[in-house]
Design a protein around this motif. Structure first.
Motif, PDB file in Angstrom:
ATOM      1  N   LEU A  72     -23.456 -13.638 -16.157  1.00 24.60           N
ATOM      2  CA  LEU A  72     -23.836 -14.553 -17.230  1.00 24.60           C
ATOM      3  C   LEU A  72     -24.508 -13.818 -18.380  1.00 24.60           C
ATOM      4  O   LEU A  72     -25.234 -12.840 -18.177  1.00 24.60           O
ATOM      5  N   THR A  94     -19.627 -15.521 -20.241  1.00 25.00           N
ATOM      6  CA  THR A  94     -19.626 -14.652 -19.077  1.00 25.00           C
ATOM      7  C   THR A  94     -18.916 -13.354 -19.432  1.00 25.00           C
ATOM      8  O   THR A  94     -18.080 -13.326 -20.341  1.00 25.00           O
ATOM      9  N   VAL A 119     -24.330 -14.464 -11.622  1.00 26.73           N
ATOM     10  CA  VAL A 119     -23.949 -15.859 -11.412  1.00 26.73           C
ATOM     11  C   VAL A 119     -24.566 -16.357 -10.106  1.00 26.73           C
ATOM     12  O   VAL A 119     -24.433 -15.724  -9.065  1.00 26.73           O
ATOM     13  N   ASP A 164     -18.243 -11.740 -12.209  1.00 25.68           N
ATOM     14  CA  ASP A 164     -18.669 -12.339 -13.472  1.00 25.68           C
ATOM     15  C   ASP A 164     -20.185 -12.268 -13.590  1.00 25.68           C
ATOM     16  O   ASP A 164     -20.912 -12.444 -12.605  1.00 25.68           O
TER      17      ASP A 164
END
Length: 255
Positions: A92, A248, A230, A90
Motif C-alpha cells: 500500500l 498499490t 497489505v 502488493d
C-alpha cells in the motif's frame, strides 16, 4: 537512465548502483544482492520476450530476484513472470495531503537525530533484528541468519547519507526510530518506523511520525507518502492519523 516511478522505491535504491540493460534498469547493492529493497529491476519495458529473458538472466547473475511493476511496464511482462512461477506482492501507498497535519495527539517524547542518539546503530540494529524475527514468525518460516540483518543494517547506514533518521527517547532509552526523505518530486517519504517491543503502546510511533512529517514540511515537502504491507497493522494506524490510501505498488519475486 530513468528513475523508479514510485518515490518509495526510489528511496530504497538511493544506496544502489543503477545499470541500464536492454529493456530495463537494474538497481543493485553489491554488498547485499539478496536484499530485494536495494536490488531490483525497474523501468521494465522490453520489446519482446527474448529481451525480457535476457535482462532477467543478467539480473539473476548479479543476484537480483525482484521486479518492480510500474505503470510503464507492459501487462504481458507481469503475466509472463506469473506463468513462470514468480510470486506477486502488493504494498500500500498512503499519502498525507499537502499542508494537512496529522490527526490526534501523542505523548511528548524527546526526539534526536539518530546520528547523535545512536551513532553506532546498536539500538536500531536490535530493533531491526526483532522486526526480522517477528516477521519470520508471522509468516511461519525459519529465522533468517544474523548476516541478513547485518546486511539490512549496512543498507540503512548507507541510506543515512541521503536521508535523515530520527530517534525517540523514552525513559532514557532509544525507544524507536524513523526515516524521512524529500524526493526530487517534492513529496516527502517516511519509512522505517520502528518501536522497540518494551516501548510499544506509549505513543512512540505516532510521535515519530509527527516529528518526521514536521521535518519534511520544514524542508518544503508537500504531500507526504508512507508505505505499508497489505493487511498489516501499521497501515490502519497511518489511516487513523490522516494518511489516505493512494495506490498499490506490485513487485514480483523468485520464490
Amino acid at each position: 537512465m530513468p528513475a523508479p516511478e514510485d518515490d518509495t522505491v526510489r528511496f530504497w535504491g538511493l544506496a544502489s548502483t543503477h545499470e541500464q540493460l536492454d529493456g530495463s534498469c537494474l538497481a543493485r547493492r553489491e554488498a547485499a544482492p539478496r536484499l530485494g529493497l536495494a536490488t531490483f529491476l525497474y523501468a521494465v519495458t522490453p520489446r519482446d520476450t527474448e529481451v525480457l529473458r535476457q535482462d532477467l538472466a543478467t539480473a539473476a547473475a548479479r543476484g537480483c530476484r525482484r521486479v518492480v511493476v510500474e505503470d510503464r511496464t507492459p501487462r504481458w511482462v507481469e503475466a509472463e513472470l506469473l506463468l513462470d512461477g514468480w510470486a506477486a506482492e502488493d504494498e500500500l501507498r498512503l499519502v498525507l495531503p499537502d499542508r494537512q497535519a496529522l490527526a490526534g495527539t501523542a505523548p511528548q517524547h524527546r526526539m534526536l537525530r539518530a546520528e547523535d542518539a545512536d551513532p553506532a546503530w546498536a539500538a536500531r540494529r536490535a530493533m531491526l533484528r526483532t522486526d526480522h524475527l517477528e516477521e519470520d514468525a508471522r509468516h511461519g518460516v525459519p529465522e533468517r541468519p544474523v548476516a541478513d540483518t547485518d546486511a539490512t543494517v549496512a543498507h540503512r547506514q548507507a541510506l543515512e547519507r541521503h536521508a535523515t533518521y530520527f530517534c525517540a527517547e523514552r525513559r532514557g532509552d532509544v525507544a524507536g526510530f524513523v526515516c524521512a526523505w524529500r524526493a526530487p518530486s517534492g513529496q516527502g517519504v517516511v519509512e522505517d518506523v520502528f518501536v522497540a517491543p518494551e516501548h510499544r503502546g506509549h505513543g512512540v510511533a505516532t510521535a515519530l511520525l509527527r516529528h518526521a512529517v514536521g521535518a519534511l514540511r520544514a524542508e518544503g515537502a508537500g504531500p507526504v507518502g508512507i508505505a505499508a504491507e497489505v493487511g498489516d497493522t501499521p497501515g490502519h494506524l497511518y489511516a487513523r492519523l490522516g494518511f489516505r490510501p493512494h495506490r498499490t505498488v506490485r513487485s514480483l519475486s523468485v520464490p
